[in-house]
Design a protein around this motif. Structure first.
Motif, PDB file in Angstrom:
ATOM      1  N   LEU A 146     -10.366  10.844  -2.746  1.00 18.99           N
ATOM      2  CA  LEU A 146      -9.720  10.229  -1.587  1.00 18.99           C
ATOM      3  C   LEU A 146     -10.758   9.700  -0.604  1.00 18.99           C
ATOM      4  N   LYS A 187      -6.507   7.074  -9.231  1.00 25.27           N
ATOM      5  CA  LYS A 187      -5.416   7.083 -10.216  1.00 25.27           C
ATOM      6  C   LYS A 187      -5.948   7.311 -11.630  1.00 25.27           C
ATOM      7  N   THR A 240       2.208   4.657  -1.599  1.00 25.50           N
ATOM      8  CA  THR A 240       1.637   5.691  -2.447  1.00 25.50           C
ATOM      9  C   THR A 240       2.679   6.753  -2.731  1.00 25.50           C
ATOM     10  N   ASN A 274     -12.096   6.060  -0.859  1.00 19.95           N
ATOM     11  CA  ASN A 274     -11.228   4.950  -0.453  1.00 19.95           C
ATOM     12  C   ASN A 274     -10.983   3.968  -1.595  1.00 19.95           C
ATOM     13  N   ASN A 275     -11.075   4.461  -2.816  1.00 19.03           N
ATOM     14  CA  ASN A 275     -10.821   3.625  -3.988  1.00 19.03           C
ATOM     15  C   ASN A 275      -9.613   4.205  -4.721  1.00 19.03           C
ATOM     16  N   ARG A 276      -8.461   3.618  -4.495  1.00 19.62           N
ATOM     17  CA  ARG A 276      -7.215   4.163  -5.027  1.00 19.62           C
ATOM     18  C   ARG A 276      -7.138   4.051  -6.543  1.00 19.62           C
ATOM     19  N   GLN A 295       0.824  -1.214   0.000  1.00 21.53           N
ATOM     20  CA  GLN A 295       0.000   0.000   0.000  1.00 21.53           C
ATOM     21  C   GLN A 295       0.861   1.268   0.000  1.00 21.53           C
TER      22      GLN A 295
END
Length: 206
Positions: free
Chosen positions: A149, A158, A30, A152-154, A28
């Motif tokens: 953000l 992106k 970033t 909570n879905n990265r 995880q």
């Protein structure tokens, strides 16, 4: 003859890159986070250090990581590297392509708002209010990012960051900041009013 020799090497090289990317995802990590050292990666992946070194060089050339002398190697904000501009310059030459970009960006933002409406915390809402009150000039760039953000879905974040880079490079905005839109968006989240939020997104694209 050469193809026979190079094919296995190529497979190892590609597999090393994939496994390093998996480590970044699984840990995880970033933007700005330090990735494991070359030696640690070699141990964890059970690959030779030369293979790991070449894979790291490839990832650095793509702009996905950066090496700082004396500090280590860090995850980089991929949205900022020149590859985005190069690709965008080629694929966004037609009006249809630009229309598709705008439509896709808007759809993703609406989906993010729907997710964020259910997941946003009081702390997130406080940060949005601080942004409006203390740094309104950054709302165009940071407000929507904060909403992503909050989902909570990265992966969604992106994808949106990449689309935004294309959008800014190909369709530079000439309109001045409309702070009222962001104030209304904040109210929409405070009131859990999805329709009001969608109305603000529509205004952004008018």
């Amino acid at each position: 003859m050469n193809n026979v020799v190079n094919e296995p090497q190529s497979k190892v090289y590609i597999e090393t890159i994939k496994q390093i990317q998996n480590i970044i995802a699984n840990d995880q990590l970033t933007t700005g986070d330090k990735i494991p050292s070359e030696r640690e990666l070699a141990d964890r992946l059970n690959f030779g250090r030369s293979s790991v070194r070449e894979a790291l060089r490839a990832l650095e050339l793509l702009g996905l990581i950066e090496t700082r002398r004396g500090e280590g190697t860090f995850v980089k904000d991929f949205g900022g590297h020149h590859l985005v501009e190069l690709i965008g310059g080629f694929i966004l030459q037609t009006g249809r392509a630009k229309d598709d970009l705008v439509e896709t960006k808007r759809v993703i933002e609406e989906q993010a708002i729907t997710l964020a409406m259910a997941r946003i915390t009081t702390e997130h809402i406080k940060k949005l209010r601080i942004l409006i009150e203390c740094a309104p000039e950054h709302c165009d760039k940071e407000f929507m990012k904060s909403i992503f953000l909050a989902t909570n879905n990265r992966l969604l974040l992106k994808i949106w960051l990449l689309l935004s880079e294309y959008y800014i490079a190909s369709l530079p905005l000439e309109n001045k900041l409309d702070l009222e839109i962001y104030e209304n968006l904040l109210s929409a989240f405070e009131e859990k009013n999805l329709n009001l939020a969608f109305q603000q997104i529509q205004k952004m694209y008018e």
